[in-house]
Design an enzyme around this catalytic site. Structure first.
Site, PDB file in Angstrom:
ATOM      1  N   HIS A  76      -7.109   1.941  -0.595  1.00 40.19           N
ATOM      2  CA  HIS A  76      -6.459   0.694  -0.195  1.00 40.19           C
ATOM      3  C   HIS A  76      -5.556   0.205  -1.315  1.00 40.19           C
ATOM      4  O   HIS A  76      -5.980   0.134  -2.474  1.00 40.19           O
ATOM      5  CB  HIS A  76      -7.522  -0.370   0.120  1.00 40.19           C
ATOM      6  CG  HIS A  76      -6.944  -1.700   0.473  1.00 40.19           C
ATOM      7  ND1 HIS A  76      -7.229  -2.859  -0.235  1.00 40.19           N
ATOM      8  CD2 HIS A  76      -6.078  -2.070   1.448  1.00 40.19           C
ATOM      9  CE1 HIS A  76      -6.575  -3.873   0.309  1.00 40.19           C
ATOM     10  NE2 HIS A  76      -5.872  -3.434   1.326  1.00 40.19           N
ATOM     11  N   SER A  77      -4.297  -0.081  -0.995  1.00 39.72           N
ATOM     12  CA  SER A  77      -3.363  -0.705  -1.926  1.00 39.72           C
ATOM     13  C   SER A  77      -3.205   0.143  -3.202  1.00 39.72           C
ATOM     14  O   SER A  77      -2.757   1.290  -3.125  1.00 39.72           O
ATOM     15  CB  SER A  77      -3.845  -2.129  -2.235  1.00 39.72           C
ATOM     16  OG  SER A  77      -2.830  -2.901  -2.822  1.00 39.72           O
ATOM     17  N   TYR A  78      -3.594  -0.373  -4.361  1.00 38.81           N
ATOM     18  CA  TYR A  78      -3.569   0.424  -5.596  1.00 38.81           C
ATOM     19  C   TYR A  78      -4.360   1.718  -5.448  1.00 38.81           C
ATOM     20  O   TYR A  78      -4.025   2.740  -6.073  1.00 38.81           O
ATOM     21  CB  TYR A  78      -4.123  -0.406  -6.755  1.00 38.81           C
ATOM     22  CG  TYR A  78      -4.557   0.413  -7.954  1.00 38.81           C
ATOM     23  CD1 TYR A  78      -3.627   0.934  -8.841  1.00 38.81           C
ATOM     24  CD2 TYR A  78      -5.910   0.669  -8.179  1.00 38.81           C
ATOM     25  CE1 TYR A  78      -4.023   1.701  -9.936  1.00 38.81           C
ATOM     26  CE2 TYR A  78      -6.320   1.426  -9.273  1.00 38.81           C
ATOM     27  CZ  TYR A  78      -5.374   1.945 -10.144  1.00 38.81           C
ATOM     28  OH  TYR A  78      -5.780   2.705 -11.216  1.00 38.81           O
ATOM     29  N   GLY A  79      -5.385   1.717  -4.614  1.00 45.19           N
ATOM     30  CA  GLY A  79      -6.210   2.913  -4.421  1.00 45.19           C
ATOM     31  C   GLY A  79      -5.422   4.122  -3.975  1.00 45.19           C
ATOM     32  O   GLY A  79      -5.889   5.262  -4.113  1.00 45.19           O
ATOM     33  N   GLY A  80      -4.198   3.917  -3.432  1.00 46.84           N
ATOM     34  CA  GLY A  80      -3.357   5.055  -3.081  1.00 46.84           C
ATOM     35  C   GLY A  80      -2.972   5.891  -4.282  1.00 46.84           C
ATOM     36  O   GLY A  80      -2.842   7.120  -4.194  1.00 46.84           O
TER      37      GLY A  80
END
Length: 221
Positions: A76-80
């Site tokens: 998710h978000s930065y987790g990409g």
């Protein structure tokens, strides 16, 4: 039975994937909602040296320790940034990649270079330590400062990211203002190597649209 490894966005822990985690487990799947080093219940590990490489290694180490193969990596978000790096470093363990309103980096990109000026202004609001970004006021009460170095470090990719058999992007179309992820979605929706979805949801897809996400994740197997 599939294995899902769930990577949160900035300032959040694995708990941000509730109730999606429970729904996946009810369907019989193994689920590992991971809190990255220096964040959430692991905030005591926060230091100037915690960067993107640290977070990628968090995932790679989990995959090895649990002997996970053919994982569905969800970011998710930065987790990409994190799932992209983990798939590059452990391609034999990554079966599918699912990006939830997230950055999708190429070699040499950083989170800093991929977001808008509005997000960069947020990144500069550092805590007293000087090396962590403060949570935004509307975040979950459990949110903690996020390592600034992880946002500035460029990702180093050495392999072929087409190896994961499925790549899925889920776009949150319900932002109150301009979404920094609109250009990503527009680029990928016409790419035949990607499956894209747009949900009428705010950025926190896991909280606002868990049932829709469940259907998408099950299709990503």
């Amino acid at each position: 039975m599939a294995t899902f490894v769930l990577i949160p966005g900035m300032c959040h822990g694995g708990w941000s994937f509730e109730p999606l985690t429970d729904l996946l487990r009810l369907h019989g799947h193994r689920v590992y909602p991971l809190t990255l080093t220096g964040v959430g219940e692991r905030s005591h590990l926060l230091g100037a040296g915690v960067n993107l490489d640290t977070h990628i290694q968090d995932v790679v180490a989990l995959l090895a320790a649990e002997n996970i193969e053919d994982a569905v990596l969800v970011g998710h978000s930065y987790g990409g940034m994190v799932i992209t790096g983990a798939a590059d470093r452990a391609p034999e363990r990554a079966g599918s990649l699912v990006y939830l309103d997230a950055v999708v980096p190429r070699h040499g990109d950083s989170c800093w270079t991929l977001v808008s000026d509005q997000e960069r202004a947020w990144y500069l609001d550092v805590a007293e330590t000087g090396y962590a970004v403060r949570p935004l006021p509307f975040f979950d009460a459990r949110a903690t400062p996020h390592p600034l170095a992880s946002l500035l470090q460029a990702i180093r990719l050495t392999g072929d990211l087409s190896r994961p058999r499925r790549r899925t992007y889920v776009y949150a179309a319900g932002w109150a203002d301009q979404s920094p992820f609109t250009p990503v979605y527009q680029r990928l929706r016409d790419d035949p190597e990607w499956t894209t979805h747009a949900l009428d949801s705010g950025h926190n897809l896991m909280r606002d649209a868990p049932d829709d996400l469940l259907k998408i994740l099950l299709k990503a197997l």
